[in-house]
Design a protein around this motif. Structure first.
Motif, PDB file in Angstrom:
ATOM      1  N   VAL A  78      12.580  -2.619   7.414  1.00  0.00           N
ATOM      2  CA  VAL A  78      12.429  -3.975   6.872  1.00  0.00           C
ATOM      3  C   VAL A  78      10.990  -4.447   7.104  1.00  0.00           C
ATOM      4  CG1 VAL A  78      13.166  -6.388   7.091  1.00  0.00           C
ATOM      5  CG2 VAL A  78      14.863  -4.559   7.090  1.00  0.00           C
ATOM      6  N   GLY A  79      10.426  -4.101   8.268  1.00  0.00           N
ATOM      7  CA  GLY A  79       9.033  -4.453   8.560  1.00  0.00           C
ATOM      8  C   GLY A  79       8.076  -3.866   7.532  1.00  0.00           C
ATOM      9  N   GLY A  80       8.327  -2.636   7.125  1.00  0.00           N
ATOM     10  CA  GLY A  80       7.499  -2.011   6.090  1.00  0.00           C
ATOM     11  C   GLY A  80       7.638  -2.720   4.756  1.00  0.00           C
ATOM     12  N   GLY A  81       8.852  -3.134   4.436  1.00  0.00           N
ATOM     13  CA  GLY A  81       9.073  -3.874   3.188  1.00  0.00           C
ATOM     14  C   GLY A  81       8.326  -5.197   3.180  1.00  0.00           C
ATOM     15  N   VAL A  82       8.365  -5.896   4.308  1.00  0.00           N
ATOM     16  CA  VAL A  82       7.645  -7.169   4.410  1.00  0.00           C
ATOM     17  C   VAL A  82       6.141  -6.920   4.298  1.00  0.00           C
ATOM     18  CG1 VAL A  82       7.098  -9.085   5.969  1.00  0.00           C
ATOM     19  CG2 VAL A  82       9.475  -8.310   5.718  1.00  0.00           C
ATOM     20  N   LEU A  83       5.655  -5.890   4.941  1.00  0.00           N
ATOM     21  CA  LEU A  83       4.226  -5.569   4.888  1.00  0.00           C
ATOM     22  C   LEU A  83       3.783  -5.258   3.458  1.00  0.00           C
ATOM     23  CD1 LEU A  83       1.610  -5.157   6.461  1.00  0.00           C
ATOM     24  CD2 LEU A  83       2.325  -2.817   6.901  1.00  0.00           C
ATOM     25  N   THR A  84       4.603  -4.551   2.705  1.00  0.00           N
ATOM     26  CA  THR A  84       4.218  -4.227   1.323  1.00  0.00           C
ATOM     27  C   THR A  84       4.115  -5.476   0.452  1.00  0.00           C
ATOM     28  OG1 THR A  84       6.495  -3.847   0.592  1.00  0.00           O
ATOM     29  CG2 THR A  84       5.264  -1.934   1.381  1.00  0.00           C
ATOM     30  N   LEU A  85       4.796  -6.531   0.845  1.00  0.00           N
ATOM     31  CA  LEU A  85       4.746  -7.756   0.042  1.00  0.00           C
ATOM     32  C   LEU A  85       3.421  -8.506   0.190  1.00  0.00           C
ATOM     33  CD1 LEU A  85       8.429  -8.873   0.443  1.00  0.00           C
ATOM     34  CD2 LEU A  85       7.318  -8.010  -1.625  1.00  0.00           C
ATOM     35  N   LEU A  86       2.567  -8.060   1.096  1.00  0.00           N
ATOM     36  CA  LEU A  86       1.222  -8.644   1.174  1.00  0.00           C
ATOM     37  C   LEU A  86       0.451  -8.425  -0.127  1.00  0.00           C
ATOM     38  CD1 LEU A  86       0.091  -7.723   4.790  1.00  0.00           C
ATOM     39  CD2 LEU A  86       0.634  -9.991   3.903  1.00  0.00           C
ATOM     40  N   VAL A  87       0.871  -7.430  -0.884  1.00  0.00           N
ATOM     41  CA  VAL A  87       0.247  -7.139  -2.179  1.00  0.00           C
ATOM     42  C   VAL A  87       0.255  -8.375  -3.071  1.00  0.00           C
ATOM     43  CG1 VAL A  87       0.636  -5.844  -4.314  1.00  0.00           C
ATOM     44  CG2 VAL A  87       0.733  -4.690  -2.118  1.00  0.00           C
ATOM     45  N   GLU A  88       1.283  -9.176  -2.943  1.00  0.00           N
ATOM     46  CA  GLU A  88       1.423 -10.338  -3.822  1.00  0.00           C
ATOM     47  C   GLU A  88       0.297 -11.348  -3.632  1.00  0.00           C
ATOM     48  OE1 GLU A  88       3.501 -10.072  -6.290  1.00  0.00           O
ATOM     49  OE2 GLU A  88       4.191  -8.215  -5.381  1.00  0.00           O
ATOM     50  N   VAL A  89      -0.345 -11.366  -2.474  1.00  0.00           N
ATOM     51  CA  VAL A  89      -1.479 -12.269  -2.262  1.00  0.00           C
ATOM     52  C   VAL A  89      -2.604 -11.925  -3.232  1.00  0.00           C
ATOM     53  CG1 VAL A  89      -3.230 -13.039  -0.611  1.00  0.00           C
ATOM     54  CG2 VAL A  89      -0.867 -12.675   0.150  1.00  0.00           C
ATOM     55  N   SER A  90      -2.896 -10.644  -3.399  1.00  0.00           N
ATOM     56  CA  SER A  90      -3.970 -10.263  -4.316  1.00  0.00           C
ATOM     57  C   SER A  90      -3.573 -10.513  -5.770  1.00  0.00           C
ATOM     58  CB  SER A  90      -4.378  -8.809  -4.110  1.00  0.00           C
ATOM     59  OG  SER A  90      -3.403  -7.933  -4.579  1.00  0.00           O
ATOM     60  N   ASN A  91      -2.282 -10.540  -6.056  1.00  0.00           N
ATOM     61  CA  ASN A  91      -1.834 -10.812  -7.431  1.00  0.00           C
ATOM     62  C   ASN A  91      -2.237 -12.203  -7.906  1.00  0.00           C
ATOM     63  OD1 ASN A  91      -0.755  -8.316  -7.855  1.00  0.00           O
ATOM     64  ND2 ASN A  91       1.362  -8.938  -7.545  1.00  0.00           N
ATOM     65  N   ILE A  92      -2.386 -13.135  -6.984  1.00  0.00           N
ATOM     66  CA  ILE A  92      -2.814 -14.487  -7.356  1.00  0.00           C
ATOM     67  C   ILE A  92      -4.153 -14.420  -8.068  1.00  0.00           C
ATOM     68  CG2 ILE A  92      -3.554 -16.740  -6.450  1.00  0.00           C
ATOM     69  CD1 ILE A  92      -1.573 -16.155  -4.071  1.00  0.00           C
ATOM     70  N   VAL A 141     -12.342  -8.209  -2.504  1.00  0.00           N
ATOM     71  CA  VAL A 141     -11.984  -8.447  -1.101  1.00  0.00           C
ATOM     72  C   VAL A 141     -10.470  -8.491  -0.946  1.00  0.00           C
ATOM     73  CG1 VAL A 141     -12.129 -10.108   0.794  1.00  0.00           C
ATOM     74  CG2 VAL A 141     -14.156  -9.626  -0.616  1.00  0.00           C
ATOM     75  N   MET A 142      -9.790  -9.240  -1.813  1.00  0.00           N
ATOM     76  CA  MET A 142      -8.333  -9.370  -1.723  1.00  0.00           C
ATOM     77  C   MET A 142      -7.643  -8.041  -2.005  1.00  0.00           C
ATOM     78  SD  MET A 142      -7.612 -12.349  -0.786  1.00  0.00           S
ATOM     79  CE  MET A 142      -9.059 -13.008  -0.041  1.00  0.00           C
ATOM     80  N   TYR A 143      -8.181  -7.274  -2.941  1.00  0.00           N
ATOM     81  CA  TYR A 143      -7.588  -5.975  -3.246  1.00  0.00           C
ATOM     82  C   TYR A 143      -7.669  -5.076  -2.018  1.00  0.00           C
ATOM     83  CZ  TYR A 143      -5.811  -2.590  -6.614  1.00  0.00           C
ATOM     84  OH  TYR A 143      -5.000  -1.725  -7.295  1.00  0.00           O
ATOM     85  N   PHE A 144      -8.807  -5.096  -1.354  1.00  0.00           N
ATOM     86  CA  PHE A 144      -8.949  -4.268  -0.156  1.00  0.00           C
ATOM     87  C   PHE A 144      -8.035  -4.758   0.964  1.00  0.00           C
ATOM     88  CE2 PHE A 144     -10.778  -3.422   3.991  1.00  0.00           C
ATOM     89  CZ  PHE A 144     -10.809  -2.044   3.966  1.00  0.00           C
ATOM     90  N   LEU A 145      -8.083  -6.063   1.252  1.00  0.00           N
ATOM     91  CA  LEU A 145      -7.327  -6.603   2.388  1.00  0.00           C
ATOM     92  C   LEU A 145      -5.813  -6.557   2.187  1.00  0.00           C
ATOM     93  CD1 LEU A 145      -9.424  -9.764   3.356  1.00  0.00           C
ATOM     94  CD2 LEU A 145      -9.266  -7.579   4.577  1.00  0.00           C
ATOM     95  N   PHE A 146      -5.362  -6.825   0.961  1.00  0.00           N
ATOM     96  CA  PHE A 146      -3.925  -6.989   0.745  1.00  0.00           C
ATOM     97  C   PHE A 146      -3.266  -5.884  -0.068  1.00  0.00           C
ATOM     98  CE2 PHE A 146      -5.444 -11.262   1.716  1.00  0.00           C
ATOM     99  CZ  PHE A 146      -4.600 -11.559   2.771  1.00  0.00           C
ATOM    100  N   ARG A 147      -4.029  -4.921  -0.535  1.00  0.00           N
ATOM    101  CA  ARG A 147      -3.445  -3.767  -1.224  1.00  0.00           C
ATOM    102  C   ARG A 147      -3.830  -2.462  -0.538  1.00  0.00           C
ATOM    103  NH1 ARG A 147      -1.307  -4.276  -6.749  1.00  0.00           N
ATOM    104  NH2 ARG A 147      -1.429  -6.462  -7.270  1.00  0.00           N
ATOM    105  N   LEU A 148      -5.111  -2.178  -0.511  1.00  0.00           N
ATOM    106  CA  LEU A 148      -5.555  -0.889   0.018  1.00  0.00           C
ATOM    107  C   LEU A 148      -5.306  -0.758   1.520  1.00  0.00           C
ATOM    108  CD1 LEU A 148      -8.894  -0.469  -1.977  1.00  0.00           C
ATOM    109  CD2 LEU A 148      -6.685   0.593  -2.444  1.00  0.00           C
ATOM    110  N   ALA A 149      -5.666  -1.769   2.296  1.00  0.00           N
ATOM    111  CA  ALA A 149      -5.508  -1.675   3.754  1.00  0.00           C
ATOM    112  C   ALA A 149      -4.037  -1.570   4.171  1.00  0.00           C
ATOM    113  CB  ALA A 149      -6.207  -2.844   4.436  1.00  0.00           C
TER     114      ALA A 149
END
Length: 176
Positions: free
Chosen positions: A64-78, A106-114
């Protein structure tokens, strides 16, 4: 949840993963019903992989922790959505668009790639085991490829000079 990706569990994280899986199911059905499957096949592949990963958290209550972490991607979607809306309105010459393209990097790196690199590294520990982690690693590796392809498209579109005049690509914003 960042440290104990497999075993960390909270009601709010679990409900977030459930809600997100529901979104992916709804969006997949919408794409198919609206007959956009051929034009949106990348989204469908992504959605199926995401649902597979989220279902592990829903049905087995693990990762579940991994699932929550993957949702950080949505920040860069904004910021990617702002970019697309400005491209639709031919506003690439605005200062806001030029600023947004750097914010996107910056957002792509922080919230997708990292986060993706962190998760991939975590799941590589499970590569030799016949567990749910191996299944999730396979999904992550496919998503890694997709994320890198999208990143290269973003870089080419916003930072590389065009070789072909822009009027020939007037409808191309959907694939950039």
């Amino acid at each position: 949840m960042l440290v104990e990706i497999e075993t960390a569990w909270s009601l709010s994280g679990y409900l977030l993963v459930c809600f997100s899986a529901g979104y992916f199911i709804h969006d997949t059905i919408d794409i198919v019903i609206s007959r956009q499957a051929r034009a949106s096949w990348e989204y469908l592949v992504h959605h199926v992989m995401a649902m597979g990963a989220f279902f592990s958290g829903i049905f087995w209550k693990s990762f579940v922790g991994g699932g929550v972490l993957t949702l950080l991607v949505e920040v860069s979607n904004i910021f990617l959505t702002m970019r697309m809306m400005m491209k639709i309105n031919n506003a690439q010459d605005l200062l806001l668009y030029r600023l947004n393209k750097y914010v996107n990097l910056v957002m792509y790196f922080l919230f997708r790639l990292a986060p993706q690199a962190y998760l991939t590294n975590f799941f590589l520990k499970y590569a030799g085991q016949r567990t749910l982690g191996t299944f999730l690693l396979a999904i992550l590796l496919m998503l890694d490829v997709m994320i890198l392809i999208y990143f290269s498209r973003l870089l080419r579109s916003d930072f590389c000079p065009e070789r072909i005049p822009s009027h020939q690509h007037k409808d191309k914003f959907l694939t950039e």
